[in-house]
Motif scaffolding. Structure first.
Motif, short mmCIF file in Angstrom:
data_model
loop_
_atom_site.label_atom_id
_atom_site.label_comp_id
_atom_site.label_asym_id
_atom_site.label_seq_id
_atom_site.Cartn_x
_atom_site.Cartn_y
_atom_site.Cartn_z
N ARG A 290 13.80 -20.89 -39.16
CA ARG A 290 13.64 -21.95 -38.15
C ARG A 290 14.86 -22.86 -38.24
N ARG A 291 15.60 -22.92 -37.15
CA ARG A 291 16.87 -23.64 -37.17
C ARG A 291 16.93 -24.63 -36.00
N PRO A 292 17.48 -25.83 -36.23
CA PRO A 292 17.61 -26.79 -35.12
C PRO A 292 18.61 -26.32 -34.08
N TYR A 293 18.22 -26.51 -32.81
CA TYR A 293 19.14 -26.10 -31.74
C TYR A 293 19.60 -27.29 -30.89
N GLY A 294 18.66 -27.98 -30.24
CA GLY A 294 19.06 -29.05 -29.33
C GLY A 294 17.94 -30.04 -29.07
#
Length: 1367
Positions: A290-294
């Motif tokens: 799970r990675r931050p995008y925008g």
């Protein structure tokens, strides 16, 4: 039966019927053929017949609003077509739209397939449209109650006035009037935000993504709502195919205060896939992170500006910005809001999240009913963090909101920083993981574990990610949270290696939960091989610094070693209706464990938040009364104070909904059978000390809690009586008696010098009416009424208290009148005298008139309702004696002030508005309406002298006249106007015998009789009673209900005139004009009644003076002005001549009488012709002819110089309008010839001021010369110049003489030098009976008017016009 098809029959005896009309079938013939043809045209309906007789009405047995809609649509149908004819196109189209809506709504109502709430809503929509249409069509307002028309006969005039007023307020969209019962506060309105994610368009992500929506307050820098979670696939569509077009949520429980915050909708986008989006080497493809995008934001202020109406749905586009540095991810939304452009990157396109928003308002259940289609779309309810402004008793919550704030971790010998992932578990005391107790956001199912997003190469990650832990209440105690920390490798294997953990229990040892704050947790080292099967191994360790301080003696060989340089921060917010974080509250509930601390605990009860107390309301109350039973002497005062505090807490708008919980507790769970003794004792002690202490805050709080204190007292006594079979009843009654003596003592104190005492008395008076229902459970109605009467009677008069206290006193009386106690006849007879006493004093002093009118309105409504079931004669008699005179005086004062202020200053006095005038008028009318013949008989016989009776009659006649002269009720308040007229005529019929009995013959009083006659004349001439101006349907309704009230009053007037006897000359000729105005009313019966009075006047004038010149002069003067104003017709002229000639035939003065009647008849004939001529579409010559005819009549036949001169000037004005200046000059010469060159003074007349006759003739001469000059008729001006020159020369006025000689010379020059066209004249003869009689002869017409004249007259009158040229 109702027509469903138009019916036309060849049979001459058959009815011609239109669709929608009502047919009452009295009898039908038997036979199959006749029955079939009959059923083809009608729809059978059950009905009832009202007002049986000649004017009976058939009313269908259906919902009254359906009947009203049907009749209104029929009435509108006619008026709607007229709008088109009158070119009112806009209203025509609007009305058509409204009529179609009404037809559809009526159809839904007739079908009867609606729920109760839906039916109510349909009725509301119907009445709104009916009232709108009636207003725009100029029709009458319809008073309603619960959407249905009210019958004015079934309610008091005061209530009717308020109902009509409410319709007006509703139509004008004024603020809603809310009835406030007791001291309850207005409950705040909840708002709800509906959000629907329509699409997420992006090009740079080819992975699954989670979108989290929340509401964020920028001023306080915190999230105020839960998150709404949407799972999307790599194409931007819902990951779950069943959720297509169903990605919607409702953010609930937003208060008005929340909407005023600086709110933003924040959307965080978290992708699920590789570690680095553009680097396929970082991690194997099968490992998902799970990675931050925008992030995207939308200001709610922009939403409010766009969405102007409730329930309006609008679309918005949210740009998704990406973070330049993941270290700033935790505040990316703040950077976007602050527009810190260097910390984020804008998207390459304008596409992003497309959402639709809708703002809803009201209770959630109501919203659910009204928007079923929305709730059927798998709507995710997203709640507010913490409790809403309104906490409902059934709102059970047990949510712990956990936010992963940040962490500090060691590098651990690695060359680069770690990629840290946090895994959260909720574990029970037995070590089992609680299933489905973690929610990432509404809209998705709960999970058993939570994995945080990963920040790339960051040993000091800041997540600021919130999750909700909906843990069952029975599992909360003993449960704990465990956080596992793993390093996510980006190598080929993509391993996630466990390197540490942290934990925290959910509840402390003292039974309180985690406090709402940030918690710094210890991080313990472990590896992938570590086992957590025995959670006791680490639960014995300190989880945080506070925990470490509480257990200093830790063993040296711990199973897990703490990493001193590593720390983990989380924050929690508890929103639970079952758990508490308050130590004092737990100590109170467990008081038996520490009995020595009870006094201290009770003293700190006020410091506990209201939310905590209402959550444990029943337990807290049980504890308090248990303490009271344990040791009354020791704990009694503090328990009383605590109980008062809790009762007043429920007056807060946030906790107002918990009052039913308190009521339920008292009725079903309260067991303090002995509590009433201590409660009465403490309450009495507080009241008795009110005169001594300076600070009275605690006393005022006790007064505000009076209602529930009495609830506890009464229920306690009921329990005690039930348990002891009624023992100590006398002691209880004696204690209540003593308590009321203390109440009277408090109210009787002089509070003018003590502000604190004023507040105490005000609090007592505000709460006092709330205890009546409780007392009625223990005492009879009469006993309670006696208690209340004594208390109200102990209040000081208006002179002895200030204005603010005066208002509170009246408000308490008002609530007493509105209470259930006042509805009992046996208590009302006890309470009414003291209530009327206070009202009487206030009206005498003209104080707080608006509040007094409200009290009186309530009394009249109750008496009107009671009068339908039992006799109210004594109560009405009481009110007549106390109120009638002061009501009349008050109304006269209000009307005079209102009139003088508005006319002199153009401003309104606060006490003299139309509202307060209408209130008191309705009160007076309510009282008069309730009075019977017996009441009037007692009233008129109880005056001590004729002077008092005279004063009363003058007052009431004056008020009645003002009701007709002043605009008390607007034009469209027809119901109020007609009811007022009916009450006035009935009252007049009761009063007139007293007038004749006491003020006739030797005791004759001109003033009273004149006031009576003026009233009757004004009454008959009221515009609202002129039925001829009404439509057929409305005229029939009025006649069916009231008859023609003009006829009733005309009979009364004639009867009283006949009773005058020898005193008739006092009103001759003064009442000639008013009586003449009555005869000009276009009602045959009124004319038949009134015209003979003129014969009476002529006869009395003949006896007195030997002639009736005075009558003749007055009659002709009034006829001229009244007919010119549009009154009178040929029917009146014929009746006047017929009746008077018939009467005069028997008189000795027959010849002069006939001459007089003939002259009057000829005058009326000419006046009517003149009025017809002066209509705007008539030709100028016809108007001139009518004026000349009337002018000659006044000169030659009746020799009335004033009227002759008046019409000279009217004729002159007509010539000037036609620019016939020469004719205007010749017309003024007629007046000039009547004047002499003398110094006799003349009064002001027409537009002439007071001046001498010489001055008026000189001014007139100059005006005539001016008109001769403009008309180029200089020859006729020369002689007038010479006349003026002679006068100036006689007076040696050489300056004026020089001026007039120069003018004369100029006229000679104009005659020689100016060119003039000779006018052509045609002699015209009018032959035909349709021409006015004054045209039925030859006349002259000038060329320019000739063609128009011939065309218009021949077309209009269809008569022959013979024309000859005159050279």
């Amino acid at each position: 039966q109702w027509m469903i098809c138009n019916f036309r029959s060849a049979i001459c005896q058959a009815l011609v019927l239109e669709i929608g009309e009502t047919v009452q079938i009295l009898e039908k013939s038997e036979g199959k053929s006749s029955q079939i043809s009959y059923l083809l045209y009608v729809h059978l309906k059950k009905s009832t017949v009202t007002n049986r007789g000649l004017c009976e009405t058939v009313v269908p047995l259906e919902d009254p609003i359906i009947t009203e809609t049907t009749s209104t649509l029929q009435e509108w149908g006619v008026l709607w077509k007229q709008l088109y004819v009158k070119h009112k196109v806009d209203l025509f189209h609007k009305l058509r739209h409204v009529m179609n809506e009404l037809i559809d709504l009526r159809r839904q109502l007739i079908q009867g397939h609606l729920a109760q709430d839906q039916t109510r809503e349909i009725k509301r929509h119907i009445t709104v449209r009916l009232d709108w249409g009636n207003e725009h069509l100029g029709l009458d307002l319809v008073p309603r109650k619960e959407f249905e028309m009210v019958d004015p006969e079934q309610i008091s005039v005061s209530e009717l006035y308020k109902l009509v007023g409410w319709v007006v307020l509703f139509l004008n969209q004024c603020m809603l009037l809310r009835q406030r019962h007791g001291d309850g506060c207005r409950v705040p309105v909840s708002h709800h935000l509906f959000i629907n994610l329509k699409s997420f368009t992006y090009n740079s992500i080819s992975e699954d993504a989670d979108v989290f929506f929340s509401l964020y307050d920028t001023r306080e820098a915190k999230q105020i709502s839960e998150k709404f979670m949407v799972k999307l696939n790599k194409n931007g569509g819902p990951k779950n195919p069943e959720k297509v077009d169903r990605l919607c949520a409702l953010f609930t429980d937003l208060s008005s205060k929340d909407l005023k915050r600086d709110l933003y909708i924040v959307a965080h986008v978290i992708r699920t896939g590789r570690m680095l989006l553009n680097d396929s080497k970082k991690g194997p493809p099968h490992v998902q992170y799970r990675r931050p995008y925008g992030c995207a934001v939308l200001a709610m202020s922009d939403v409010f500006h766009t969405i102007t109406d409730l329930k309006e749905e609008k679309d918005f586009v949210l740009k998704v910005y990406t973070c330049n540095n993941e270290n700033e991810w935790y505040q990316i939304h703040e950077n976007i809001i602050r527009k810190s452009n260097t910390k984020y990157s804008a998207p390459s396109t304008n596409y992003g999240l497309i959402i639709s928003l809708q703002l809803l308002r009201g209770e959630l259940e109501q919203i659910r009913r009204e928007n079923q289609a929305v709730f059927n779309r798998a709507l995710a309810l997203t709640r507010k963090l913490g409790f809403p402004d309104v906490i409902l008793p059934g709102d059970t919550r047990n949510d712990l909101y956990l936010t992963l704030e940040r962490g500090e971790f060691e590098r651990g010998g690695k060359s680069v920083q770690k990629n840290i992932e946090v895994t959260l578990y909720v574990l029970y005391a037995d070590g089992d993981t609680l299933k489905d107790c973690i929610s990432l956001g509404s809209g998705e199912p709960n999970t058993s574990e939570y994995r945080s997003f990963v920040l790339y190469h960051n040993n000091s990650p800041r997540w600021s990610e919130m999750v909700k832990l909906p843990i069952p209440i029975d599992r909360f105690r003993g449960s704990h949270l465990r956080f596992e920390f793993r390093h996510c490798s980006t190598k080929d294997k993509g391993e996630k290696k466990l390197f540490g953990f942290a934990f925290t229990p959910l509840m402390r040892e003292d039974g309180t939960t985690l406090s709402d704050e940030s918690h710094e947790l210890y991080v313990y080292k472990c590896d992938e091989n570590a086992t957590f099967s025995n959670q006791g191994l680490y639960l014995s360790l300190p989880c945080c610094k506070e925990d470490f301080n509480s257990c200093p003696n830790l063993p040296a060989n711990l199973p897990f070693q703490r990493s001193p340089k590593e720390t983990f921060w989380v924050s929690t917010i508890l929103c639970s209706t079952k758990l508490t974080q308050n130590v004092d509250l737990l100590a109170l509930l467990n008081w038996k464990a520490h009995p020595d601390r009870v006094l201290d605990i009770l003293g700190r009860l006020r410091q506990i938040s209201g939310e905590e107390i209402v959550k444990f309301l029943r337990d807290v109350l049980d504890t308090l009364f248990c303490l009271l039973d344990d040791n009354t002497d020791k704990y009694g005062p503090l328990v009383f104070q605590s109980l008062v505090f809790i009762i007043n807490l429920l007056r807060d708008s946030r906790f107002y909904h918990f009052r039913p919980v308190m009521d339920s507790y008292i009725q079903n769970h309260f067991a303090g059978a002995l509590a009433y003794k201590e409660l009465i004792r403490c309450l009495k002690w507080y009241m008795d000390r009110s005169a001594e202490v300076v600070r009275q805050d605690h006393i005022q709080e006790a007064m505000r809690a009076l209602e529930y204190l009495f609830k506890f007292i009464v229920q306690s006594r009921i329990l005690y009586s039930r348990a002891t079979c009624g023992m100590e009843e006398e002691q209880f009654r004696a204690s209540i008696q003593e308590l009321f003596q203390s109440i009277r003592f408090v109210l009787s104190l002089d509070s003018r010098s003590s502000e604190n005492l004023v507040f105490t008395q005000a609090a007592l008076l505000n709460s006092f009416p709330d205890i009546f229902d409780e007392l009625l459970q223990m005492f009879t109605v009469q006993e309670v009424a006696e208690y209340v009467r004594g208390t109200l009677g102990s209040m000081p008069s208006t002179v002895d208290i200030g204005q603010s206290m005066d208002v509170v006193k009246l408000q308490s009386i008002a609530r007493t009148v509105e209470s259930r106690l006042f509805f009992f006849p046996e208590s009302r007879s006890i309470l009414l005298p003291v209530v009327l006493h206070h009202i009487h004093l206030h009206l005498r002093q003209q104080r707080e008139l608006l509040i007094c009118s409200g009290i009186l309105g309530s009394i009249f409504s109750i008496i009107k309702t009671s009068s339908m079931e039992s006799s109210v004669q004594e109560e009405v008699e009481m009110m007549v004696e106390s109120l009638l005179d002061v009501l009349l005086q008050t109304l006269l004062s209000i009307m005079s002030k209102s009139h003088s202020v508005e006319t002199s200053r153009g401003q309104r006095c606060p006490q003299c508005t139309a509202e307060i005038t209408g209130e008191y008028v309705s009160c007076l009318l309510s009282l008069l309406r309730q009075m019977t013949e017996i009441h009037f008989h007692h009233l008129l016989n109880n005056f001590h002298s004729k002077e008092e009776l005279k004063e009363f009659l003058l007052k009431i006649f004056c008020v009645f006249r003002n009701l007709m002269k002043l605009t008390i009720f607007p034009r469209d308040w027809s119901v109020m106007r007609l009811l007022t007229s009916h009450i006035i005529v009935v009252t007049t019929q009761f009063l007139s015998p007293a007038l004749h009995k006491n003020f006739s013959e030797a005791d004759f009083d001109f003033k009273v009789w004149n006031s009576f006659f003026s009233l009757t004349v004004l009454y008959i001439n009221q515009p609202s009673l002129q039925l001829e101006a009404l439509g057929p349907a409305k005229r029939k309704k009025v006649l069916d209900k009231y008859g023609d009230m003009r006829v009733m009053m005309a009979y009364e007037l004639f009867s009283m005139w006949q009773k005058l006897g020898d005193n008739k000359p006092h009103f001759i000729p003064g009442m000639m004009g008013p009586f003449l105005g009555v005869t000009l009313v276009p009602q045959m019966e009124v004319r038949n009644i009134m015209i003979p009075i003129f014969h009476d006047m002529m006869d009395w004038e003949q006896r007195k003076n030997g002639n009736f010149k005075q009558v003749e002069a007055e009659l002709m003067d009034k006829l001229d002005s009244m007919v010119s104003d549009g009154k009178g017709d040929d029917n009146h002229r014929e009746l006047f001549s017929l009746f008077l000639l018939e009467k005069i035939e028997q008189e000795t003065w027959r010849e002069t009488g006939i001459s007089f009647v003939t002259s009057v008849t000829r005058l009326v004939e000419r006046l009517l012709d003149y009025r017809d001529c002066m209509k705007g579409d008539e030709m100028e010559n016809k108007k001139i002819g009518g004026s000349v005819n009337l002018m000659n009549f006044y000169k030659s036949e009746v020799n009335k110089e004033d009227m002759y001169i008046r019409y000279i000037h009217k004729l002159c004005d007509l010539h000037l309008q036609a620019e016939d200046f020469t004719e205007a000059a010749f017309t003024l010469l007629l007046y000039w010839e009547l004047l002499q060159w003398e110094d006799r003074p003349l009064r002001d007349f027409l537009h002439y001021p007071c001046q001498s006759e010489w001055q008026r003739k000189e001014n007139l001469s100059r005006k005539i010369l001016h008109y001769f000059n403009k008309g180029k008729c200089w020859e006729y001006g020369i002689s007038l110049c010479r006349e003026l020159a002679f006068q100036y020369e006689t007076l040696y006025d050489y300056q004026s003489l020089s001026w007039i000689r120069k003018m004369e010379a100029a006229y000679y020059d104009n005659i020689i030098e100016q060119q003039r066209i000779e006018p052509e004249f045609f002699r015209m003869g009018f032959y035909g009976r349709k021409f006015p009689f004054f045209l039925r002869a030859e006349t002259l017409s000038r060329t320019r008017q000739f063609m128009r004249y011939v065309y218009c007259f021949s077309a209009r009158h269809r008569a022959i016009i013979i024309v000859n040229y005159v050279p």
